[in-house]
Design an enzyme around this catalytic site. Sequence first.
Site, PDB file in Angstrom:
ATOM      1  N   HIS A 147       8.314   3.434   8.881  1.00 36.69           N
ATOM      2  CA  HIS A 147       8.053   2.592  10.056  1.00 36.69           C
ATOM      3  C   HIS A 147       6.768   3.066  10.727  1.00 36.69           C
ATOM      4  O   HIS A 147       6.578   4.274  10.915  1.00 36.69           O
ATOM      5  CB  HIS A 147       9.226   2.692  11.028  1.00 36.69           C
ATOM      6  CG  HIS A 147       9.049   1.852  12.252  1.00 36.69           C
ATOM      7  ND1 HIS A 147       9.132   0.470  12.226  1.00 36.69           N
ATOM      8  CD2 HIS A 147       8.793   2.186  13.548  1.00 36.69           C
ATOM      9  CE1 HIS A 147       8.930   0.002  13.442  1.00 36.69           C
ATOM     10  NE2 HIS A 147       8.720   1.019  14.261  1.00 36.69           N
ATOM     11  N   MET A 205      10.013  -6.964   4.724  1.00 36.37           N
ATOM     12  CA  MET A 205       9.993  -7.577   6.052  1.00 36.37           C
ATOM     13  C   MET A 205      11.203  -8.467   6.319  1.00 36.37           C
ATOM     14  O   MET A 205      11.097  -9.543   6.895  1.00 36.37           O
ATOM     15  CB  MET A 205       8.696  -8.380   6.214  1.00 36.37           C
ATOM     16  CG  MET A 205       7.442  -7.554   6.070  1.00 36.37           C
ATOM     17  SD  MET A 205       7.371  -6.171   7.233  1.00 36.37           S
ATOM     18  CE  MET A 205       7.176  -7.044   8.770  1.00 36.37           C
ATOM     19  N   ARG A 206      12.363  -7.997   5.912  1.00 41.75           N
ATOM     20  CA  ARG A 206      13.581  -8.727   6.245  1.00 41.75           C
ATOM     21  C   ARG A 206      14.698  -7.736   6.486  1.00 41.75           C
ATOM     22  O   ARG A 206      14.852  -6.774   5.725  1.00 41.75           O
ATOM     23  CB  ARG A 206      13.971  -9.679   5.110  1.00 41.75           C
ATOM     24  CG  ARG A 206      15.048 -10.681   5.514  1.00 41.75           C
ATOM     25  CD  ARG A 206      15.462 -11.561   4.363  1.00 41.75           C
ATOM     26  NE  ARG A 206      16.106 -12.778   4.847  1.00 41.75           N
ATOM     27  CZ  ARG A 206      16.791 -13.625   4.089  1.00 41.75           C
ATOM     28  NH1 ARG A 206      16.933 -13.368   2.790  1.00 41.75           N
ATOM     29  NH2 ARG A 206      17.336 -14.714   4.587  1.00 41.75           N
ATOM     30  N   LEU A 207      15.474  -7.963   7.558  1.00 44.67           N
ATOM     31  CA  LEU A 207      16.623  -7.105   7.803  1.00 44.67           C
ATOM     32  C   LEU A 207      17.674  -7.341   6.734  1.00 44.67           C
ATOM     33  O   LEU A 207      17.980  -8.483   6.376  1.00 44.67           O
ATOM     34  CB  LEU A 207      17.212  -7.391   9.190  1.00 44.67           C
ATOM     35  CG  LEU A 207      16.368  -6.969  10.392  1.00 44.67           C
ATOM     36  CD1 LEU A 207      17.065  -7.397  11.680  1.00 44.67           C
ATOM     37  CD2 LEU A 207      16.134  -5.472  10.393  1.00 44.67           C
ATOM     38  N   LEU A 208      18.226  -6.262   6.219  1.00 41.71           N
ATOM     39  CA  LEU A 208      19.253  -6.344   5.187  1.00 41.71           C
ATOM     40  C   LEU A 208      20.628  -6.484   5.837  1.00 41.71           C
ATOM     41  O   LEU A 208      20.854  -6.037   6.963  1.00 41.71           O
ATOM     42  CB  LEU A 208      19.197  -5.091   4.310  1.00 41.71           C
ATOM     43  CG  LEU A 208      17.901  -4.938   3.507  1.00 41.71           C
ATOM     44  CD1 LEU A 208      17.690  -3.487   3.090  1.00 41.71           C
ATOM     45  CD2 LEU A 208      17.919  -5.855   2.286  1.00 41.71           C
ATOM     46  N   SER A 223       0.823  -1.211   0.000  1.00 44.43           N
ATOM     47  CA  SER A 223       0.000   0.000   0.000  1.00 44.43           C
ATOM     48  C   SER A 223       0.860   1.266   0.000  1.00 44.43           C
ATOM     49  O   SER A 223       0.524   2.245  -0.676  1.00 44.43           O
ATOM     50  CB  SER A 223      -0.969   0.003   1.186  1.00 44.43           C
ATOM     51  OG  SER A 223      -0.300   0.151   2.414  1.00 44.43           O
ATOM     52  N   ALA A 281      -1.918   8.110   7.430  1.00 46.01           N
ATOM     53  CA  ALA A 281      -0.849   9.096   7.575  1.00 46.01           C
ATOM     54  C   ALA A 281       0.401   8.660   6.812  1.00 46.01           C
ATOM     55  O   ALA A 281       1.094   9.488   6.207  1.00 46.01           O
ATOM     56  CB  ALA A 281      -0.527   9.303   9.051  1.00 46.01           C
ATOM     57  N   ASP A 285      15.606  -0.037  12.420  1.00 47.23           N
ATOM     58  CA  ASP A 285      14.762   1.134  12.694  1.00 47.23           C
ATOM     59  C   ASP A 285      15.518   2.211  13.475  1.00 47.23           C
ATOM     60  O   ASP A 285      14.964   2.859  14.371  1.00 47.23           O
ATOM     61  CB  ASP A 285      13.496   0.724  13.472  1.00 47.23           C
ATOM     62  CG  ASP A 285      12.641  -0.276  12.720  1.00 47.23           C
ATOM     63  OD1 ASP A 285      12.625  -0.221  11.479  1.00 47.23           O
ATOM     64  OD2 ASP A 285      11.993  -1.118  13.372  1.00 47.23           O
ATOM     65  N   LYS A 340      21.580 -15.361   3.385  1.00 48.51           N
ATOM     66  CA  LYS A 340      21.106 -13.983   3.404  1.00 48.51           C
ATOM     67  C   LYS A 340      22.039 -13.081   2.597  1.00 48.51           C
ATOM     68  O   LYS A 340      21.592 -12.189   1.875  1.00 48.51           O
ATOM     69  CB  LYS A 340      21.010 -13.508   4.854  1.00 48.51           C
ATOM     70  CG  LYS A 340      20.287 -12.194   5.054  1.00 48.51           C
ATOM     71  CD  LYS A 340      20.099 -11.921   6.541  1.00 48.51           C
ATOM     72  CE  LYS A 340      19.333 -10.636   6.762  1.00 48.51           C
ATOM     73  NZ  LYS A 340      19.132 -10.373   8.208  1.00 48.51           N
TER      74      LYS A 340
END
Length: 235
Positions: free
Chosen positions: A113, A94-97, A17, A177, A149, A69
């Site tokens: 976030h 939805m995955r940490l780089l 979205s 928002a 984050d 990874k």
Amino acid sequence: MNAPRKRTVILISGRGSNMAALIDAAADPAFPAEIVGVISDQPNALGLGIAASRGVATKVIARADHASKDAHDVAIDAALATFGAEIVALAGYMRLLTTEFVEKWQGRMINIHPALLPSFKGLDTHGRALDAGIRVHGCTVHFVTPAMDDGPIIAQAAVPVLIDDDEPTLSARVLKAEHRLYPLALRLFAEGKVRMDGNRTAFSGFAETTSHDTVAAPSPAREEVDLEQLARITP
């Protein structure tokens, strides 16, 4: 003569979205970023169909197709090079780089976030906000750094937490928002009005205002700051 639009690739994992909000904003030829591609780590991500329906090139780089990874992120990096990416926008990725990937793209990669950072990093932000009893919640666009984050903040939008809110109603208010804030942040970034400067964000060349139902900083609205209005609608 107008400056060339910044070539932007969006990374998604799900419904997309926020991706759609960026694509819609960039449909305006005057928008300073051009969405040239969407990459998903999930073959069945709903956002892939949305992007394709809007004429944006898509590519699936599935986790299962890569031994590690590191290998997965190398494949993403190669795809970004193929797209000629100048900016990377994470939109529900939805995955940490990996640290190596982030450091290569640091200062050119942004994320949204669903909380007012530095509060509520990680997942389940709306439930945790309700459990904490806070009266103001929101969303943040920030530069991506190796820590989760934790990058310098570009823009934030705050919404009230109402007495009868549950996770779905609060999530819907924050998502609305988000759809306003992310295009604003991408615009400022692509125009060169924000940049990463060490562990802070440097701003230049724009005026800051806000809107009535959402306090955003910076904001695209052309009206006076109205913190009293936020107070009136916040229990």
